[in-house]
Motif scaffolding. Structure first.
Motif, PDB file in Angstrom:
ATOM      1  N   ASN A 251     -12.350  13.474  34.720  1.00  0.00           N
ATOM      2  CA  ASN A 251     -13.412  11.877  34.204  1.00  0.00           C
ATOM      3  C   ASN A 251     -12.106  11.295  32.911  1.00  0.00           C
ATOM      4  O   ASN A 251     -11.973  10.587  33.006  1.00  0.00           O
ATOM      5  N   GLU A 252     -13.028  12.533  32.330  1.00  0.00           N
ATOM      6  CA  GLU A 252     -11.575  12.056  30.407  1.00  0.00           C
ATOM      7  C   GLU A 252     -10.609  11.680  30.509  1.00  0.00           C
ATOM      8  O   GLU A 252     -10.075  10.236  30.160  1.00  0.00           O
ATOM      9  N   VAL A 253      -9.535  11.925  31.535  1.00  0.00           N
ATOM     10  CA  VAL A 253      -8.163  12.158  31.354  1.00  0.00           C
ATOM     11  C   VAL A 253      -7.994  10.560  32.192  1.00  0.00           C
ATOM     12  O   VAL A 253      -7.512  10.060  32.032  1.00  0.00           O
ATOM     13  N   LEU A 254      -9.058  10.233  34.391  1.00  0.00           N
ATOM     14  CA  LEU A 254      -9.335   8.904  34.646  1.00  0.00           C
ATOM     15  C   LEU A 254      -8.994   7.967  33.750  1.00  0.00           C
ATOM     16  O   LEU A 254      -7.932   6.831  33.096  1.00  0.00           O
ATOM     17  N   ARG A 255     -10.121   8.487  32.450  1.00  0.00           N
ATOM     18  CA  ARG A 255     -10.640   7.402  31.301  1.00  0.00           C
ATOM     19  C   ARG A 255      -9.510   6.721  30.610  1.00  0.00           C
ATOM     20  O   ARG A 255      -9.358   5.623  29.940  1.00  0.00           O
ATOM     21  N   CYS A 256      -8.467   8.026  29.833  1.00  0.00           N
ATOM     22  CA  CYS A 256      -7.505   7.540  29.758  1.00  0.00           C
ATOM     23  C   CYS A 256      -6.540   7.075  29.850  1.00  0.00           C
ATOM     24  O   CYS A 256      -5.938   5.692  29.795  1.00  0.00           O
ATOM     25  N   PHE A 257      -6.124   7.252  31.317  1.00  0.00           N
ATOM     26  CA  PHE A 257      -5.392   6.826  32.357  1.00  0.00           C
ATOM     27  C   PHE A 257      -5.770   4.889  32.081  1.00  0.00           C
ATOM     28  O   PHE A 257      -4.849   4.091  32.177  1.00  0.00           O
TER      29      PHE A 257
ATOM     30  N   VAL B 288      -4.983   9.202  39.783  1.00  0.00           N
ATOM     31  CA  VAL B 288      -4.684   8.122  39.280  1.00  0.00           C
ATOM     32  C   VAL B 288      -4.416   6.782  39.919  1.00  0.00           C
ATOM     33  O   VAL B 288      -5.119   5.905  39.497  1.00  0.00           O
ATOM     34  N   LEU B 289      -3.541   7.048  41.271  1.00  0.00           N
ATOM     35  CA  LEU B 289      -3.231   5.455  42.155  1.00  0.00           C
ATOM     36  C   LEU B 289      -4.560   4.684  42.698  1.00  0.00           C
ATOM     37  O   LEU B 289      -4.959   3.632  42.075  1.00  0.00           O
ATOM     38  N   ARG B 290      -5.515   5.688  43.167  1.00  0.00           N
ATOM     39  CA  ARG B 290      -6.936   5.838  43.017  1.00  0.00           C
ATOM     40  C   ARG B 290      -8.230   4.937  42.367  1.00  0.00           C
ATOM     41  O   ARG B 290      -8.381   4.124  42.413  1.00  0.00           O
ATOM     42  N   HIS B 291      -7.458   6.094  41.227  1.00  0.00           N
ATOM     43  CA  HIS B 291      -8.567   5.996  40.324  1.00  0.00           C
ATOM     44  C   HIS B 291      -8.139   3.273  39.685  1.00  0.00           C
ATOM     45  O   HIS B 291      -8.836   2.588  39.226  1.00  0.00           O
ATOM     46  N   LEU B 292      -7.299   4.279  40.015  1.00  0.00           N
ATOM     47  CA  LEU B 292      -6.064   2.873  39.103  1.00  0.00           C
ATOM     48  C   LEU B 292      -6.804   1.019  40.417  1.00  0.00           C
ATOM     49  O   LEU B 292      -7.392   0.418  39.477  1.00  0.00           O
ATOM     50  N   ILE B 293      -6.790   1.468  40.992  1.00  0.00           N
ATOM     51  CA  ILE B 293      -6.772   0.513  42.563  1.00  0.00           C
ATOM     52  C   ILE B 293      -8.427   0.085  42.074  1.00  0.00           C
ATOM     53  O   ILE B 293      -8.201  -1.347  42.102  1.00  0.00           O
ATOM     54  N   ASN B 294      -8.992   0.761  42.070  1.00  0.00           N
ATOM     55  CA  ASN B 294     -10.600   0.717  42.165  1.00  0.00           C
ATOM     56  C   ASN B 294     -10.944  -0.021  40.679  1.00  0.00           C
ATOM     57  O   ASN B 294     -12.137  -0.633  40.682  1.00  0.00           O
ATOM     58  N   SER B 295     -10.682   0.495  39.731  1.00  0.00           N
ATOM     59  CA  SER B 295     -10.915  -0.141  38.084  1.00  0.00           C
ATOM     60  C   SER B 295     -10.063  -1.214  37.472  1.00  0.00           C
ATOM     61  O   SER B 295     -10.718  -1.584  36.331  1.00  0.00           O
ATOM     62  N   THR B 296      -9.171  -1.059  38.118  1.00  0.00           N
ATOM     63  CA  THR B 296      -8.250  -1.999  37.144  1.00  0.00           C
ATOM     64  C   THR B 296      -7.709  -3.238  37.946  1.00  0.00           C
ATOM     65  O   THR B 296      -6.672  -3.002  38.350  1.00  0.00           O
ATOM     66  N   THR B 297      -8.548  -3.419  38.212  1.00  0.00           N
ATOM     67  CA  THR B 297      -8.123  -4.424  39.624  1.00  0.00           C
ATOM     68  C   THR B 297      -6.915  -4.866  39.305  1.00  0.00           C
ATOM     69  O   THR B 297      -6.105  -6.174  40.090  1.00  0.00           O
ATOM     70  N   SER B 298      -7.651  -6.510  38.530  1.00  0.00           N
ATOM     71  CA  SER B 298      -6.671  -7.435  37.863  1.00  0.00           C
ATOM     72  C   SER B 298      -5.351  -7.211  37.466  1.00  0.00           C
ATOM     73  O   SER B 298      -4.771  -7.697  37.978  1.00  0.00           O
TER      74      SER B 298
ATOM     75  N   ASN C 127       5.876  18.475  44.896  1.00  0.00           N
ATOM     76  CA  ASN C 127       4.881  19.209  44.821  1.00  0.00           C
ATOM     77  C   ASN C 127       3.770  18.854  44.562  1.00  0.00           C
ATOM     78  O   ASN C 127       2.778  17.987  44.861  1.00  0.00           O
ATOM     79  N   GLU C 128       3.087  19.680  45.415  1.00  0.00           N
ATOM     80  CA  GLU C 128       1.743  19.184  45.655  1.00  0.00           C
ATOM     81  C   GLU C 128       0.845  18.774  44.728  1.00  0.00           C
ATOM     82  O   GLU C 128       0.374  17.516  44.241  1.00  0.00           O
ATOM     83  N   ARG C 129       0.773  19.671  44.151  1.00  0.00           N
ATOM     84  CA  ARG C 129      -0.482  19.238  43.115  1.00  0.00           C
ATOM     85  C   ARG C 129      -0.196  18.390  42.328  1.00  0.00           C
ATOM     86  O   ARG C 129      -0.666  17.604  42.045  1.00  0.00           O
ATOM     87  N   SER C 130       1.132  18.047  41.725  1.00  0.00           N
ATOM     88  CA  SER C 130       1.755  16.851  41.110  1.00  0.00           C
ATOM     89  C   SER C 130       1.161  15.934  41.749  1.00  0.00           C
ATOM     90  O   SER C 130       0.864  14.843  41.314  1.00  0.00           O
ATOM     91  N   ARG C 131       1.494  15.285  43.379  1.00  0.00           N
ATOM     92  CA  ARG C 131       1.192  14.328  44.514  1.00  0.00           C
ATOM     93  C   ARG C 131      -0.656  13.479  44.265  1.00  0.00           C
ATOM     94  O   ARG C 131      -0.777  12.939  44.135  1.00  0.00           O
ATOM     95  N   VAL C 132      -1.204  15.070  44.244  1.00  0.00           N
ATOM     96  CA  VAL C 132      -2.075  14.845  44.146  1.00  0.00           C
ATOM     97  C   VAL C 132      -3.204  14.381  42.770  1.00  0.00           C
ATOM     98  O   VAL C 132      -4.013  13.415  43.000  1.00  0.00           O
ATOM     99  N   GLY C 133      -2.497  14.649  42.010  1.00  0.00           N
ATOM    100  CA  GLY C 133      -2.666  14.191  40.672  1.00  0.00           C
ATOM    101  C   GLY C 133      -2.307  13.035  41.002  1.00  0.00           C
ATOM    102  O   GLY C 133      -3.292  11.637  40.025  1.00  0.00           O
ATOM    103  N   SER C 134      -1.650  12.665  40.806  1.00  0.00           N
ATOM    104  CA  SER C 134      -0.380  10.876  41.794  1.00  0.00           C
ATOM    105  C   SER C 134      -1.810  10.390  42.074  1.00  0.00           C
ATOM    106  O   SER C 134      -1.824   9.267  41.856  1.00  0.00           O
ATOM    107  N   LEU C 135      -2.201  11.354  43.248  1.00  0.00           N
ATOM    108  CA  LEU C 135      -2.380   9.690  44.052  1.00  0.00           C
ATOM    109  C   LEU C 135      -4.615   9.699  43.610  1.00  0.00           C
ATOM    110  O   LEU C 135      -4.462   8.728  43.876  1.00  0.00           O
TER     111      LEU C 135
END
Length: 1636
Positions: A333-339, A372-382, A362-370
């Motif tokens: 959660n802290e890392v997502l806050r950094c993003f 972040v992407l989900r977090h950004l779509i939800n938290s930084t809409t504008s 790479n599976e882990r890399s993709r899972v991580g990127s996804l």
């Protein structure tokens, strides 16, 4: 209270602070704390002194005392005097810093005291601490730690000091060489920074609002420099993390320009920590604070760090999150806050970075990127608004990933995108398709296999997630409605989406219903305009087939039907009203069904009917023809689901029925026959059904098409010599022929009856035979192919069925019947006898059964052959559970298939037998079928007998249903049939038993019908057979035989005399059946029959005995021998004397044969009475046992029973077992009861005599036999309540063993008194003489019996009281101790039984009881105990005048027993004391006595024995009025109830208050009495005494303390604090807590 007492107690508690028992430790702490709260200064002083006086105390002990100080300070800070505070501060400071080494527990405890004091006295604390925090000297570790903790707990007090502290601390930092010092400085700086930030954030509440951030900036920066430049690089990871955490917190306090300078070094330094440490949360938190501070001040250099930041953060976010480990979740959660922080400052860079990372496979890399992407779509809409299309394009790549983990995250992203308006954009439909694809996933695991990797995402989990997502999008994202409707329809028809049907239909139903109710124009779908949608016809076919298999594909039936309903208008307007009416009832059927309970055949017919009605309603030939064509094209979709495909063929057949274009029909039939995969049986059958259904409307066209197809190229074999595929080709052709043969059968069955008969020979059978037999050089060669065989058999069966349907309307002779039957039988003969692998047998028999009714009838020989072949072929099969050996060609059937095959085969045989019987429904006809089954009835194999009896039951039931008696024919084989079937009612195999009862029931009804009774006549006797079936399910032998006997009674009622002989001789044969159970049944039936009907068989008796004699020699089965003996006894009851003496001389124990004979003697009441009298006379005069020496060496004697009396008792027991012996037993009841009771007394503990032949003791329980005889006597006398009572009390087991015999006799007397009173006078009269018997054991038994009788009022009513009392008085001086004890008990019992007589015997009773309490010869104090219990009971009814003078005397006698080790004596003495109370009320001397024992009673309320507790409650309740305090009286009577549990602590607490109020003068006496119990034997009582003292002290007002000897109390409690029992120590510690 004297100070020294408190101090002594506190001291003792401090000593006990490290008790080995955790609960004691806890209580000691609580008590010290309680004392400390009451007198904080004094107790704190003692704690301090204790520590000072014991400088060498072990650390754990010191820690406990320091912790106690901290707790007292924590809750009483306001009340502690200032001098004490000062001294505590210096003590804690000294304890904390005395050792230069770090000793965490000890120093932490001291530090905590300082922090607790610091919450109020911050200035004093700071003065003390700063004295140990001198510039230029490295302070103690815990000094710094304390400062850190103080800044946490008292922010407003500490922040004003921080500037100075930081000033002093800065130079120290460079002096710190050890890691632990660096750690504690870093930790302190972190806490200081956090406190300053909190202070600044809440300036409005702060004492000094002028404090500003820049007050601290320069110190913080200087400290930052050291931490960052030197310590962050430490090798010790714990230190690195703490430094990182501090640096994060300090950033916010640094001047902007300084921070800006540091960023280029700081960020890489923090990022590098990720590699060196495992705990990443602290690093991410620190990084987040740095980024937050940088972003807040608008840092410019931050952008230069972006690449490395993103790289490191991405690595973190890609690490797997362990949900059972909170730090990994927090880190994520802290890392997502950094993003998020970075996204707000650098949106473009960030999105590009994440999307690029998505391309990495790479599976882990993709899972991580996804993530972040989900977090950004939800938290930084504008910020993301402008990036939507870019994201849509980029998500495609991970969508193609094969990993389920990646897919799971993709779905979460899609869900987020849907909620933010991405799916309406171009390319959004791909995301919908992705979700649907994954709704269609198949299971990863078979049942019971679970993944080993906990992070693994199974297909099931992924599918459920997609189902939920689709449902969510449908219901919560309104703007998606037009994206999903009607586009989702596309996914319903391709087979790869079949597993998604259920969620798809549900979503479409929700959308459609909504649109319909809102009357949206888009509800009506124009299929011509919509691209990519399936046609209405295909859609309808698909949903219909789904509905036919409602529980497949996750239960898609109901949703498919509901969707059809919604789509009706769009598919074809004419369907709407029809479906409105037809579909809801179908849905109701599904709701009430499960996959197992649904009748699939019936359900499919309902759906075909719906289809047919729908096509009539649509009434549009062009539409219907298109439906037929599309359905045919759609067939290939189901190549992997043949059941569904088969149903679709039937749908096509129904559609073609409604199709009026002959060419279309022909074309579709041709396509079906050409495209079918003939290799598969299910598909062949499906094709045939479809073609058959089509023939209903198009007979000519269908036959023509079949004929044409039969001649077509499909059947031409390639003549090439090199045709290597010849074998396979042959197979193919055979299979196509099989399909055609089946088609002909189905055509015959479905064609209109009026058209079909004249087609059968010419068109249908001719074509079948042509396909079945191949000509080679003009000679017919029969095929070996199993498929064709099966098809032929089925087809012939269908044709036979069709003919018999038509024959009802028009006559017809089927000339080829015998020829076909012979072909069929050849098929059966060719089947292997030892296994059932194919349906040939069942299909052949079904077909033959269908052929049987058709003319011409079979000859006798033909029928015989048919039955013989079929019955033997089926009955001889191995049992269903038998697994056959696997042969090369054949697959083994799975158990379910095998079960179904067996069931079908047996059912088919039963149908065939019925069809043969139907041709000749007479007794002879029945016999001609039954003779094939008869020999199988007594087979050695369960499964063969079961098949035979079941088949017979079905056959007879059928015979009875179809029986019409035209003239008075005799049912001449009834006896023979009953003789064969009745023994089977007891067969070891339950199924055989139940079927056999059915057979007999049916046979007897047949006889009734032959006797001329009407069809609806119900015979009560015969109907009573049916309930036997339930009884027979229980394999208990006794139930089986009773049932057989009852059954025979019914048979003998209904059996004509001339049939009896046959039946009897059949039963004699039955005595040697292959199943012993059936031998037994034959014997029971035989005996019952002879009893009921033997009178009519006089001339046969000699022959019967002869046969029986021969049979007996070969019967090994015990029970059959016994029953045979009974048969003899039925005919012999003349020579009584001889029989008895012979039986008495049989060796003991009797074998079953002898026992049965004795028992049979009881059948005649007159004979039985004579025998009973004879036995009683002998038992009275013969010695019951002799004393024998155990051995020459050891000495000592054993009682050994004498032979004759024992044998007679055994015989008597067996005789009484016969129900017929009731009359004589009742008439002689008192004598026999007394005789057996006395015999029992003389048998207890007696061993059996030796057998003369073997020289071993006979295995007879001597007393057991007498007890059993007595028990049976009670049953015979119908004293059921006495019996029930004895059984409930387990008295029979007690009465036969020496150590419980008296209890048993007492229970017997009690039961007799309660439930057989009127019989007692005679019994007492018979027993009295035995009281003077020379045998002690008999005196004990009779005294015990009489003693208990006195317990019941019935003896007064019967005027027995004087007799019994006189007897008891005499026994008081019996030489036997046990008899004396029982006599005392009896005298006491009068109070319960006849209280009104107590005063009459007052003198005698009191004398007897008093002497009983003083009895000298009383091992185990049993007489004393009885005397006390008796006196207790008697006192309740004695007049005061009779007792008055003795009260105190008795009281004094009792008192010593109160503390007896013996629970029962303690209990009795307390009870007696209670009962004495009423005689002493008003007597001052008695009141003193009560106060004398009150403490004892109070403390025994926690006695370990529950009976003693109960007695105490009783005694205290009744003595309450004598105590002399209303409050105490009320309290005793309200709280001391027997059934209520007592909260002892509360009770004693309240009681001590009342004692203090009402008896202040007696406090001295009380507390001394209690202290004596500190040495009690029972820990519970010692603990109770400690509690008593504790509450007494707690409630005592100051002025009364002079009454108590505090020194003794203190000493006593200190002693108890060292008691071996932890419960006592806990209570002692608790009591000490009340010294205040």
């Amino acid at each position: 209270m004297d100070e020294t007492d408190v101090e002594q107690v506190t001291l003792a508690l401090l000593d006990a602070a490290t008790d080995k028992d955790a609960e004691v430790q806890e209580q000691v702490r609580k008590s010290v704390l309680t004392l400390g709260k009451q007198q904080p200064d004094r107790v704190l002083a003692m704690c301090q002194d204790y520590l000072l006086k014991h400088p060498k105390l072990v650390v754990t002990h010191r820690v406990v005392i320091l912790q106690t100080i901290e707790l007292i300070v924590g809750c009483r800070i306001e009340e502690i005097s200032y001098p004490r505070i000062k001294s505590i501060i210096s003590l804690a400071s000294d304890e904390m810093t005395r050792s230069k080494e770090v000793i965490p527990d000890w120093q932490q405890a001291a530090s905590n005291i300082l922090v607790a004091v610091g919450n109020k006295h911050i200035n004093d604390i700071m003065e003390e601490i700063l004295s140990k925090f001198q510039p230029g000297l490295l302070p103690h570790f815990f000094v710094v730690q304390t400062l850190a903790n103080l800044s946490d707990s008292n922010v407003y007090g500490m922040v004003p000091f921080l500037n100075a502290i930081l000033g002093t601390m800065l130079p120290m930092l460079s002096m710190a060489k050890h890691d632990n010092m660096k750690w504690v400085f870093s930790s302190a700086l972190c806490h200081f920074s956090d406190s300053i930030l909190e202070y600044l954030a809440n300036l409005d509440k702060a004492p000094d609002p002028t404090v500003r951030k820049d007050t601290f900036s320069s110190e913080i920066h200087a400290a930052f420099d050291i931490l960052f430049s030197n310590w962050l690089q430490s090798r010790e990871s714990k230190l690195r993390l703490t430094v990182a955490e501090a640096v994060g917190s300090m950033c916010h306090l640094m001047a902007s320009d300084k921070l800006e300078e540091q960023i280029p070094k700081l960020i890489p330094a923090i990022l590098s920590l990720y590699k060196k440490n495992n705990e990443h949360y602290v690093i991410s938190k620190s990084l987040c604070q740095v980024l937050d501070a940088s972003v807040n001040m608008g840092s410019r250099v931050l952008e230069t760090q972006l690449d490395s930041l993103l790289f490191a953060l991405h690595q973190q976010v890609s690490a797997p999150v362990d949900y059972s480990n909170p730090p990994t979740i927090k880190n994520h959660n802290e890392v997502l806050r950094c993003f998020s922080l970075l996204a707000n400052s650098f949106p473009d860079r960030l999105v590009m970075f994440v999307l690029q990372k998505l391309e990495n496979s790479n599976e882990r890399s993709r899972v991580g990127s996804l993530s972040v992407l989900r977090h950004l779509i939800n938290s930084t809409t504008s910020t993301m608004e402008s990036k939507k299309l870019l994201i849509l394009a980029s998500i495609r790549q991970p969508m193609a990933d094969h990993s389920n983990k990646v897919k799971k995250h993709v779905i979460q992203v899609i869900s987020a995108m849907a909620h933010h308006g991405y799916l309406e954009l171009e390319g959004g439909e791909l995301l919908v398709r992705f979700i649907v694809q994954h709704c269609a996933l198949h299971d990863t695991y078979q049942r019971d296999h679970r993944p080993t990797d906990p992070e693994e995402v199974s297909n099931e989990a992924l599918r459920t997630m997609c189902d939920n997502t689709l449902h969510l999008l449908t219901t919560t994202v309104g703007r998606l409605a037009d994206v999903l409707w009607p586009k989702l329809l596309y996914y319903l028809t391709p087979s790869q989406y079949s597993n998604a049907t259920t969620p798809l239909c549900k979503s479409l139903i929700v959308l459609g219903t909504k649109k319909k109710s809102n009357q949206e124009p888009s509800f009506n779908i124009d299929f011509t305009q919509e691209v990519n949608l399936p046609s209405p016809q295909t859609l309808m076919v698909r949903l219909m087939v789904n509905a036919a298999f409602p529980f497949n594909s996750r239960g898609h039936g109901a949703p498919s039907l509901s969707l059809l309903h919604i789509l009706s208008v769009s598919l074809h307007p004419n369907t709407e009203t029809l479906w409105e009416k037809e579909i809801p009832p179908l849905l109701s059927v599904l709701e009430e069904s499960t996959a197992e309970s649904l009748d699939k055949k019936h359900w499919n017919e309902k759906l075909l009917k719906l289809l047919s009605k729908t096509l009539s309603a649509i009434d549009d030939d062009k539409w219907v023809c298109q439906l037929a064509a599309e359905a045919t094209r759609y067939l290939s979709t189901y190549n992997n689901a043949l059941e569904e495909k088969s149903f679709l063929y039937r749908c096509i057949g129904v559609t073609l029925q409604q199709c009026f274009n002959k060419e279309v029909v022909k074309k579709q039939l041709q396509e079906i026959l050409l495209a079918a995969r003939h290799n598969d049986a299910v598909e062949r059958e499906g094709v045939a059904m479809g073609v058959g259904l089509c023939a209903n409307s198009h007979l000519e066209g269908t036959l023509a098409k079949l004929d044409e197809f039969g001649k077509s190229d499909a059947f031409k074999k390639s003549p090439s010599i090199f045709n290597l595929l010849k074998e396979r080709n042959d197979v193919e052709v055979e299979k196509v022929k099989s399909t055609l043969i089946l088609c002909y059968g189905q055509v015959a069955l479905n064609a209109p009856p009026e058209k079909i008969l004249n087609r059968i020979d010419q068109d249908i059978l001719r074509c079948i035979s042509k396909h079945f037999n191949t000509k080679v050089l003009g000679i017919k060669v029969e095929t070996k192919d199993l498929t064709m065989k099966l098809s032929l058999i089925q087809s012939v069966g269908l044709i036979a069925k069709a003919i018999s349907e038509c024959v009802k309307k028009q006559g017809y002779v089927f000339s080829r019947k015998q020829e076909l039957i012979n072909v069929m039988l050849d098929f059966i003969k060719a089947e292997p006898a030892d296994s059932l692998r194919t349906p040939v047998r069942h299909l052949v028999m079904t077909t033959c059964a269908n052929l049987m009714p058709l003319e011409p009838a079979l000859s006798e020989n033909e029928s015989f052959d048919l039955l013989k072949v079929c019955v033997n072929s089926v009955f001889s099969l191995p049992p269903e559970t038998h697994t056959p050996e696997k042969t090369k060609e054949e697959e083994i059937l799975d158990p379910k298939q095998r079960k179904a095959l067996y069931k079908d085969t047996l059912t088919a045989l039963q149908e065939l037998l019925k069809s043969v019987l139907a041709k000749d429904p007479t007794p002879d006809g029945l016999q001609s079928v039954f003779k094939h089954i008869e020999s199988w009835l007594s087979s050695r194999h369960d499964h063969e007998r079961e098949r035979a009896v079941t088949a017979t039951a079905h056959l007879l039931a059928y015979y009875l249903d179809n029986l019409t008696v035209k003239n008075m024919v005799s049912f001449h084989n009834l006896g023979a049939l009953l003789g064969r079937l009745s023994p089977r009612c007891s067969d070891p195999h339950p199924a055989v038993r139940i079927a056999a009862v059915d057979c007999i029931y049916t046979l007897l009804y047949m006889q009734l019908r032959y006797e001329g009774f009407s069809l609806d006549y119900k015979d009560e006797a015969v109907d009573s057979l049916l309930p036997f079936k339930d009884q027979l399910e229980n394999p208990d032998h006794s139930v089986l035989y009773k049932t057989c006997s009852d059954l025979t009674k019914v048979m003998s009622k209904r059996l004509p005399q001339q049939q009896l002989t046959t039946l009897v001789f059949m039963l004699f044969e039955g005595l040697v059946d292959s199943q012993t159970n059936c031998c037994r049944a034959s014997s029971v039936i035989l005996n019952t029959l002879l009893k009921n009907r033997g009178g009519g068989l006089q001339e046969l008796v000699p022959e019967m005995l002869e046969v029986l004699h021969v049979r007996l020699q070969s019967i090994t089965e015990e029970q059959v021998r016994v029953a045979a003996g009974q048969t003899v006894l039925i005919l012999a009851s003349q020579h009584l004397q001889t029989v008895v003496s012979t039986l008495v001389n049989q060796p003991l124990p009797y074998d079953g044969w002898t026992s049965e004979m004795w028992m049979a003697l009881g059948a005649d009441p007159i004979v039985a009475k004579q025998i009973i009298e004879m036995v009683m006379e002998k038992l009275l005069i013969m010695a019951p046992y002799v004393d024998k020496k155990e051995s020459m060496i050891r000495g000592g004697t054993t009682k050994v029973a004498t032979n004759q009396p024992l044998a007679m008792t055994c015989g008597l027991k067996e005789l009484l077992l016969n129900g017929q012996s009731q009359e004589p037993a009742v008439s002689l009841f008192p004598q026999l009861f007394s005789c057996l009771t006395v015999r029992l007394g003389a048998s207890v503990g007696v061993s059996a005599p030796k057998d003369n032949n073997t020289k071993h003791a006979a295995s007879v329980h001597v007393a057991g036999v007498a007890a059993e005889a007595l028990r049976i006597l009670l049953a015979r006398a119908q004293l059921d309540e006495v019996m029930n009572r004895m059984d409930e009390d387990k008295a029979w087991d007690a009465i036969r063993e020496p150590n419980t015999h008296i209890t048993g006799v007492t229970l017997l007397a009690r039961a007799m008194s309660k439930h057989a009173g009127p019989r007692l006078p005679a019994i007492v009269e018979c027993l009295c003489p035995s009281l003077n018997n020379i045998y002690e054991c008999q005196r004990i038994t009779v005294t015990a019996f009489f003693s208990e009788l006195l317990n019941h009022h019935v003896v007064t009513e019967l005027m027995l009281i004087d007799v019994l009392m006189n007897n008891m008085m005499e026994r008081i001086s019996d030489p036997c101790c046990t008899v004396r004890m029982l006599a005392v008990r009896g005298l006491g019992n009068i109070a319960v039984g006849s209280p009104e007589k107590v005063n009459k015997y007052a003198k005698e009773l009191l004398a007897a009881m008093s002497s009983g309490m003083e009895e000298k010869d009383d091992p185990g104090k049993l007489i004393t105990l009885e005397a006390m219990s008796g006196l207790s009971k008697v006192l309740l009814y004695l007049d005061k005048k009779n007792v008055h003078l003795l009260v105190v005397y008795i009281f004094m006698k009792i008192k010593p027993f109160l503390e007896s080790e013996n629970d029962e004596i303690r209990c009795a003495s307390i009870h007696l004391m209670g009962n004495l109370s009423k005689f002493g009320s008003g007597e001052p001397v008695f009141k003193d006595q009560i106060h004398n024992v009150l403490v004892s009673l109070l403390l025994h309320l926690v006695d370990p024995n529950p009976h003693v507790v109960k007695a105490c409650k009783y005694a205290m309740r009744v003595c309450a009025p004598v105590v002399g305090s209303e409050q105490i009286t009320t309290m005793f009577q309200n709280h001391l109830l027997d059934d209520k549990s007592l909260h002892y602590g509360e009770f004693i607490n309240d009681l001590t208050k009342y004692l203090i109020q009402d008896f202040p003068g007696m406090l001295n006496f009380y507390h001394i009495s209690v202290i004596q119990f500190f040495k009690s034997n029972w820990p519970e009582v010692r603990a109770g005494a400690a509690m008593f003292i504790g509450f007494l002290l707690g409630n005592l007002p100051e002025e009364h303390f002079s009454h108590l000897n505090m020194g003794t109390i203190t000493k006593g409690l200190v002693m108890l604090l060292q008691d071996p029992d932890p419960v006592v120590r806990v209570k002692a510690a608790e009591a000490m807590g009340r010294f205040h």
